[in-house]
Write an enzyme that holds these catalytic residues in place. Sequence first.
Site, PDB file in Angstrom:
ATOM      1  N   ARG A 216       0.841  -1.202   0.000  1.00  0.00           N
ATOM      2  CA  ARG A 216       0.000   0.000   0.000  1.00  0.00           C
ATOM      3  C   ARG A 216       0.874   1.250   0.000  1.00  0.00           C
ATOM      4  NH1 ARG A 216      -0.029  -2.314   4.891  1.00  0.00           N
ATOM      5  NH2 ARG A 216      -1.959  -3.426   4.489  1.00  0.00           N
ATOM      6  N   ILE A 218       3.161   4.430  -0.099  1.00  0.00           N
ATOM      7  CA  ILE A 218       4.392   4.773  -0.797  1.00  0.00           C
ATOM      8  C   ILE A 218       5.012   3.543  -1.445  1.00  0.00           C
ATOM      9  CG2 ILE A 218       6.758   5.599  -0.463  1.00  0.00           C
ATOM     10  CD1 ILE A 218       5.674   7.520   1.663  1.00  0.00           C
ATOM     11  N   ALA A 288       9.766  -0.732   3.834  1.00  0.00           N
ATOM     12  CA  ALA A 288       8.957  -1.178   4.974  1.00  0.00           C
ATOM     13  C   ALA A 288       9.342  -0.427   6.241  1.00  0.00           C
ATOM     14  CB  ALA A 288       9.127  -2.672   5.176  1.00  0.00           C
ATOM     15  N   LYS A 294       5.056   7.634  20.918  1.00  0.00           N
ATOM     16  CA  LYS A 294       4.814   7.877  22.333  1.00  0.00           C
ATOM     17  C   LYS A 294       5.904   8.821  22.817  1.00  0.00           C
ATOM     18  CE  LYS A 294       1.642   6.011  25.119  1.00  0.00           C
ATOM     19  NZ  LYS A 294       0.210   5.956  24.733  1.00  0.00           N
ATOM     20  N   LEU A 296       8.853   9.942  25.060  1.00  0.00           N
ATOM     21  CA  LEU A 296       9.863   9.049  25.610  1.00  0.00           C
ATOM     22  C   LEU A 296       9.579   8.718  27.075  1.00  0.00           C
ATOM     23  CD1 LEU A 296      12.454   7.498  25.081  1.00  0.00           C
ATOM     24  CD2 LEU A 296      13.746   9.544  25.719  1.00  0.00           C
ATOM     25  N   ASN A 298       6.869   8.060  28.342  1.00  0.00           N
ATOM     26  CA  ASN A 298       5.836   7.019  28.392  1.00  0.00           C
ATOM     27  C   ASN A 298       6.171   5.820  27.502  1.00  0.00           C
ATOM     28  OD1 ASN A 298       4.228   8.736  30.022  1.00  0.00           O
ATOM     29  ND2 ASN A 298       3.484   9.798  28.188  1.00  0.00           N
ATOM     30  N   TYR A 352      11.122   6.304  16.385  1.00  0.00           N
ATOM     31  CA  TYR A 352      11.071   6.400  14.921  1.00  0.00           C
ATOM     32  C   TYR A 352      12.224   7.256  14.390  1.00  0.00           C
ATOM     33  CZ  TYR A 352       8.998   7.323  10.291  1.00  0.00           C
ATOM     34  OH  TYR A 352       8.770   7.435   8.935  1.00  0.00           O
ATOM     35  N   THR A 387      -0.710  10.167   2.709  1.00  0.00           N
ATOM     36  CA  THR A 387      -0.883   8.718   2.802  1.00  0.00           C
ATOM     37  C   THR A 387      -2.022   8.408   3.777  1.00  0.00           C
ATOM     38  OG1 THR A 387       0.669   8.531   4.661  1.00  0.00           O
ATOM     39  CG2 THR A 387       1.592   8.370   2.420  1.00  0.00           C
TER      40      THR A 387
END
Length: 446
Positions: A216, A218, A288, A294, A296, A298, A352, A387
């Site tokens: 799906r 990109i 992928a 979140k 940091l 938490n 991320y 997206t």
Amino acid sequence: MSDTYLNLVNSGLTKEIAKKLGLPRPAVLRRFDPSKPLVPGPLLVLGKGESADALASVLLSWQQDVRRHATPKEKLGAILMVLDEVMSPEDLSSVSLDAGASLRDLASGGRIVTVSRPASEAQDPAAAAARQGVEGTLRSLAHELRGGATANGIVLANGTGATAPSVAAALRFLLSGRSAYVNGQFITVGSAAGELPAEWTASLAAKTAVVTGAARGIGAAIARVLHREGANVIVVDVPAAGEQLAAVANEIRGTALQVDITRDDAADRILAHASERYGRLDIVIHNAGITRDKLLANMDASRWDSVIAVNIASQLKMNERFLASEAFSKQGRIVSLASTSGIAGNRGQTNYAASKAGIIGMVRATAPLLEPRGGSINAVAPGFIETDMTARMPALTRQVARRLSSLQQGGQPVDVAETIAFLASDGAAGVNGQVLRVCGQNMVGA
């Protein structure tokens, strides 16, 4: 997801209302269309010396309408500023002011491209100042353009000549509609020999490519563009996305492989599939990725570790196997999806951002391993792209994010895909270890 505001301010009665109210009016971007010319009008080549003359000749060989001097009130499709011979800041004046005098004549969707050399290679402080000045000029100019026009630069490293194949490939990419959402960026081209395609619309003919996360968004867009450029495409995703993956494979007449890329045997399965179906693997696109956002304070181990495992650890393991395998072409190309979050950071995305910054580090360290064999590895760092993920953002946040770029809109998945196809081509062999942002010149947090 479509940008309703952009559509409204560019059509009918709402366009006129927006004009009267002085509302921001992002332009419809000029994207790749094989039926349209490379640029929407004549190209003005500015600069003196051998490089300017040589690049003008290259453009003429592409059947472009080249000007060496501006004609008042003549609409221009592009301006090429050749600055590779500047030796002092004063040398920037003539070309920069000549370009400025022609900006009002730049057509909608026009392009400005600079050609310069790295400041880091200059021995003389004045030359280094001039070369670094090109960067400030270009990035500021990109903020000033309107009508969907963009400004980007090519940097000639290691004594690379202005007419080297990889320079020509980069120039064509930046002049074309393929670079619609690339703005205020520089592509550094080294001395590695590139090979230009016999047909510019089939730059990946006879190549075999694998795209991970291709079911799906990109990933699917990347698969479509690589197929359009002539590649045999293997689409990869997790078994849970099998139905969507099969639909993409059928659409592009490719093959599907269901595999979890975090498995130790993921690379071996990809190599075996490529060897059995196509004889070898030429191009790897690491698309992928997951988010588990979140703050940091938490953050738990599950969220952190899963993002690292999918987004960067899997790529490191797979690349090690690819480079050791005879099934992976000696001139193989690897392109990884980074993110502007990995460059500028983003609240609530420490995991991320760590993974995407890690990709940038991996690319830079792996590039020297591929260079002797004629291969390359690069990263593409998307900004706000329309997206399913961005569609889930709160409406107001989404609108603000769209308008923060110089182009005042989000990018499309195809914009990322076009950039990846360029980097995956043999023409881009001289581009290695680079990070190219596809963000419309939006760098929140930097």
